[in-house]
Every structure is written in structure tokens, then in C-alpha cells.
Scaffold this motif. Structure first.
Motif, PDB file in Angstrom:
ATOM      1  N   HIS A  92       7.361  -9.941  -2.638  1.00  0.00           N
ATOM      2  CA  HIS A  92       8.801  -9.645  -2.602  1.00  0.00           C
ATOM      3  C   HIS A  92       9.561 -10.454  -3.652  1.00  0.00           C
ATOM      4  CE1 HIS A  92       8.380  -8.061   1.760  1.00  0.00           C
ATOM      5  NE2 HIS A  92       8.212  -7.101   0.862  1.00  0.00           N
ATOM      6  N   GLY A  93       9.055 -11.638  -3.931  1.00  0.00           N
ATOM      7  CA  GLY A  93       9.712 -12.501  -4.918  1.00  0.00           C
ATOM      8  C   GLY A  93       9.276 -12.211  -6.347  1.00  0.00           C
ATOM      9  N   GLN A  94       8.560 -11.093  -6.560  1.00  0.00           N
ATOM     10  CA  GLN A  94       8.102 -10.690  -7.919  1.00  0.00           C
ATOM     11  C   GLN A  94       7.158 -11.714  -8.559  1.00  0.00           C
ATOM     12  OE1 GLN A  94       8.907  -7.599  -9.021  1.00  0.00           O
ATOM     13  NE2 GLN A  94      10.053  -7.402  -7.120  1.00  0.00           N
ATOM     14  N   GLN A  95       6.443 -12.467  -7.714  1.00  0.00           N
ATOM     15  CA  GLN A  95       5.495 -13.462  -8.257  1.00  0.00           C
ATOM     16  C   GLN A  95       4.058 -12.985  -8.100  1.00  0.00           C
ATOM     17  OE1 GLN A  95       7.286 -16.029  -5.367  1.00  0.00           O
ATOM     18  NE2 GLN A  95       7.498 -17.629  -6.893  1.00  0.00           N
ATOM     19  N   LEU A  96       3.890 -11.873  -7.394  1.00  0.00           N
ATOM     20  CA  LEU A  96       2.546 -11.382  -7.107  1.00  0.00           C
ATOM     21  C   LEU A  96       2.555  -9.856  -7.064  1.00  0.00           C
ATOM     22  CD1 LEU A  96      -0.417 -11.897  -5.906  1.00  0.00           C
ATOM     23  CD2 LEU A  96       0.662 -11.583  -3.687  1.00  0.00           C
ATOM     24  N   ARG A  97       1.481  -9.277  -7.565  1.00  0.00           N
ATOM     25  CA  ARG A  97       1.248  -7.847  -7.380  1.00  0.00           C
ATOM     26  C   ARG A  97      -0.183  -7.672  -6.889  1.00  0.00           C
ATOM     27  NH1 ARG A  97       5.206  -5.120 -10.521  1.00  0.00           N
ATOM     28  NH2 ARG A  97       7.021  -5.980  -9.488  1.00  0.00           N
ATOM     29  N   THR A  98      -0.393  -6.648  -6.080  1.00  0.00           N
ATOM     30  CA  THR A  98      -1.742  -6.336  -5.613  1.00  0.00           C
ATOM     31  C   THR A  98      -2.046  -4.885  -5.985  1.00  0.00           C
ATOM     32  OG1 THR A  98      -1.422  -7.809  -3.755  1.00  0.00           O
ATOM     33  CG2 THR A  98      -3.260  -6.304  -3.592  1.00  0.00           C
ATOM     34  N   ILE A  99      -3.162  -4.680  -6.668  1.00  0.00           N
ATOM     35  CA  ILE A  99      -3.586  -3.320  -7.024  1.00  0.00           C
ATOM     36  C   ILE A  99      -4.839  -3.007  -6.228  1.00  0.00           C
ATOM     37  CG2 ILE A  99      -4.401  -1.788  -8.855  1.00  0.00           C
ATOM     38  CD1 ILE A  99      -2.907  -3.489 -10.894  1.00  0.00           C
ATOM     39  N   PHE A 100      -4.773  -1.954  -5.416  1.00  0.00           N
ATOM     40  CA  PHE A 100      -5.936  -1.507  -4.644  1.00  0.00           C
ATOM     41  C   PHE A 100      -6.398  -0.196  -5.266  1.00  0.00           C
ATOM     42  CE2 PHE A 100      -7.411   0.777  -0.640  1.00  0.00           C
ATOM     43  CZ  PHE A 100      -8.667   0.179  -0.662  1.00  0.00           C
ATOM     44  N   THR A 101      -7.600  -0.203  -5.845  1.00  0.00           N
ATOM     45  CA  THR A 101      -8.053   0.981  -6.574  1.00  0.00           C
ATOM     46  C   THR A 101      -9.578   1.072  -6.547  1.00  0.00           C
ATOM     47  OG1 THR A 101      -7.888   2.113  -8.716  1.00  0.00           O
ATOM     48  CG2 THR A 101      -8.043  -0.263  -8.796  1.00  0.00           C
ATOM     49  N   THR A 102     -10.113   2.047  -7.276  1.00  0.00           N
ATOM     50  CA  THR A 102     -11.578   2.140  -7.383  1.00  0.00           C
ATOM     51  C   THR A 102     -12.002   1.528  -8.714  1.00  0.00           C
ATOM     52  OG1 THR A 102     -11.588   4.233  -8.548  1.00  0.00           O
ATOM     53  CG2 THR A 102     -11.565   4.347  -6.135  1.00  0.00           C
ATOM     54  N   PRO A 103     -13.243   1.050  -8.794  1.00  0.00           N
ATOM     55  CA  PRO A 103     -13.697   0.458 -10.054  1.00  0.00           C
ATOM     56  C   PRO A 103     -13.603   1.432 -11.222  1.00  0.00           C
ATOM     57  CG  PRO A 103     -15.241  -0.033  -8.297  1.00  0.00           C
ATOM     58  CD  PRO A 103     -14.250   0.928  -7.728  1.00  0.00           C
TER      59      PRO A 103
END
Ligand SMILES: Nc1ncnc2c1ncn2[C@@H]1O[C@H](COP(=O)(O)OP(=O)(O)OP(=O)(O)O)[C@@H](O)[C@H]1O
Ligand SMILES: [Mg+2]
Length: 263
Positions: A92-103
Motif C-alpha cells: 500500500h505504501g508503494q514500497q513493494l510489488r508482488t507478481i504472481f505468474t508462470t515461469p
């Protein structure tokens, strides 16, 4: 303590922020390098990677990116809470992103200027990347030569940026046998951190050691590692025991004698 995130240079150390581990690494990971954490299921690979990201934000003002091929972001947030880190708040604080995807999708994106990887890194000025796990790349191909090329492309794609990366790889064995050369990942990376289960007096402990740390001296001891509700703690070396890497250590004769004497 918040350091400036600006302008790390080659050869500089990037502290993981994990108690005891930075000491083993002679100060930290190497800036703009890739380190792999290897270990059997449940040894603490994901916890260690999440803490590297969380401590980067909390202690060093370095935003982070988590790329996961294994767990939904909500599972990652739940696991991180259990070791004391609120990743959702960082997001929420724009310090982290998470990408969930396939290789396969990610491999395509990482080679593409302006792809999702480029955009995400740039949007939050990420300095740390955690990939969980490289083992999933094995789903793309069974051919070891091709797999090695894919891993190489993947890691080079990561290092195009001003970042330091930690990736995980699963060991097939719970204790005992060390498998080093899975698709050559161990040769490509700059640092190898090995996690192990160790049976001591009928209970399971965790051990950590640094197997490789390019261009620098490092602690060669095998240390006890604890996972707690306040994160990971790397303790002192296992004293007076041999055979830790076999998973079934035995007391050295000197310690045994002393214990018998004290009975
Ligand atoms: N607060 C806590 N206190 C003690 N142990 C904990 C705590 N939180 C998590 N653990 C332990 O951490 C372990 C999970 O670690 P983690 O998910 O990092 O392993 P992993 O190596 O990534 O496993 P996998 O290969 O299955 O992904 C669990 O066995 C759990 O018991
Ligand atoms: Mg995991």
C-alpha cells in the motif's frame, strides 16, 4: 535505522538485514548479483527471502519486488505475518510489488523492454528482487542444456537493473545427500546459501551455511537457524558436533567425554 537507497556501487555489500547472516556473508550480498537459497521443503527458504525484502524496506529504504511462481500473494502475506512482517502495508505504501505468474510468461516478459518486469521495477524504483522459486523453471523444459540457458537468460534479465536478487531452489532430499549442480544454477549464481534440517537429540533443528560467495571471504561454519515470530535468527555454530551435513550429527569425542564426566 534507514540508510540512503541511492547509488550503490559495484563491489558494495547489500546487507540482508537478517541477524547473524550478514556477519557470515562478510557484510552482505554483493550489489547487483544473484544469490540462491537452497533447501528442502519447509527449511525456511521463503521466510528468508521475504525477510530480505522486508528488511530492505524497513532498514535501508530499498523498495522490493517479489516474483512468485508458487503461492498466491495472499498466502505470501499470511506467511510473512507469521514471522512479523506486514507486506500488505508495504504494498500500500508503494514500497513493494508482488507478481504472481508462470515461469514461461515471466521469461518472455523479462526479455521484453517495457514489459511487466520493467514497468514494475521502474514504478517503485525497486532495489531488491526475490524470486520463489527457480525450481519452477524446470516446468519449461526437461532438457538440461536448454534449462541452463533459460536460467542464464532469466538471471541476466534480472541483473539488467540496479538491483540485487535472491532466488530459491528446492533440494530433493530432506537430509543427507547434497545435490549441487541442478541445471547448473549453482555455477551461475554468485552466492549459495544452503539450509538444512538437522536431527539433534530426537528433534529437528535448522542449519544454515554459506557454500559460495564470489570474490569475497565468508564464514565457513555451519550455524543454527531459528524461525521466530520476529523473523529469522542465525545463531552461533553447532559446537562439538560433526556430520551436520549428513543430517544426523554425532557428538565429537571430546564433548561426549565432558558430558559423561558431568553426569
Ligand atoms: N513464527 C514462526 N515460528 C516458528 N516457525 C515458523 C514461524 N513461521 C513459520 N515457521 C516455520 O517456517 C517453515 C516454513 O518455512 P518456508 O515456507 O520459508 O519454507 P520453504 O523452504 O520455503 O518451503 P517450501 O519449499 O515448501 O516452499 C514452517 O515449517 C513453519 O513451521
Ligand atoms: Mg517456499
Amino acid at each position: 535505522m534507514v540508510d540512503s537507497a541511492a547509488g550503490r556501487t559495484n563491489g558494495e555489500r547489500v546487507p540482508t538485514g537478517i541477524v547473524g547472516l550478514d556477519e557470515m556473508l562478510g557484510g552482505g550480498l554483493l550489489y547487483n548479483s544473484v544469490a540462491v537459497i537452497k533447501g528442502a521443503p519447509g527449511t525456511g527458504k521463503s521466510c528468508l527471502g521475504m525477510e530480505f525484502i522486508a528488511k530492505g524496506i524497513l532498514n535501508y529504504g530499498e523498495p522490493g519486488l517479489i516474483i512468485t511462481f508458487e503461492e498466491f500473494p495472499r498466502q505470501i502475506y499470511r506467511d510473512a505475518i507469521s514471522i512479523g512482517f506486514d507486506l500488505r502495508a508495504f504494498e500500500h505504501g508503494q514500497q513493494l510489488r508482488t507478481i504472481f505468474t508462470t515461469p514461461a510468461v515471466f521469461l518472455r516478459e523479462i526479455q521484453q523492454p517495457g514489459g511487466i518486469f520493467d514497468r514494475t521495477i521502474e514504478e517503485i524504483s525497486a532495489k531488491r528482487v526475490f524470486v520463489d522459486s527457480m525450481t519452477q523453471l524446470e516446468r519449461i523444459t526437461q532438457d538440461p542444456v536448454q534449462l541452463r540457458e533459460i536460467m542464464y537468460t532469466f538471471l541476466n534479465g534480472l541483473l539488467r537493473y540496479d538491483i540485487t536478487a535472491l532466488v530459491t531452489q528446492e533440494d530433493a532430499f530432506i537430509t543427507g545427500n547434497m545435490s549441487v549442480a541442478e541445471a547448473g544454477l549453482s555455477y551461475i549464481v554468485d552466492t549459495i546459501i544452503q539450509l538444512r534440517y538437522v536431527e539433534i537429540s530426537s528433534s529437528m533443528d535448522r542449519a544454515i551455511l554459506v557454500l559460495k560467495h564470489r570474490a569475497s571471504n565468508h564464514d565457513k561454519s555451519i550455524r543454527r537457524m531459528l524461525i521466530t515470530s520476529a523473523g529469522i535468527e542465525v545463531k552461533t555454530a553447532f559446537e562439538g558436533r560433526e556430520g551436520i551435513l549428513s543430517g544426523n550429527p554425532y557428538m565429537t569425542r571430546r564433548v561426549k567425554k565432558a558430558e559423561e564426566f558431568l553426569k
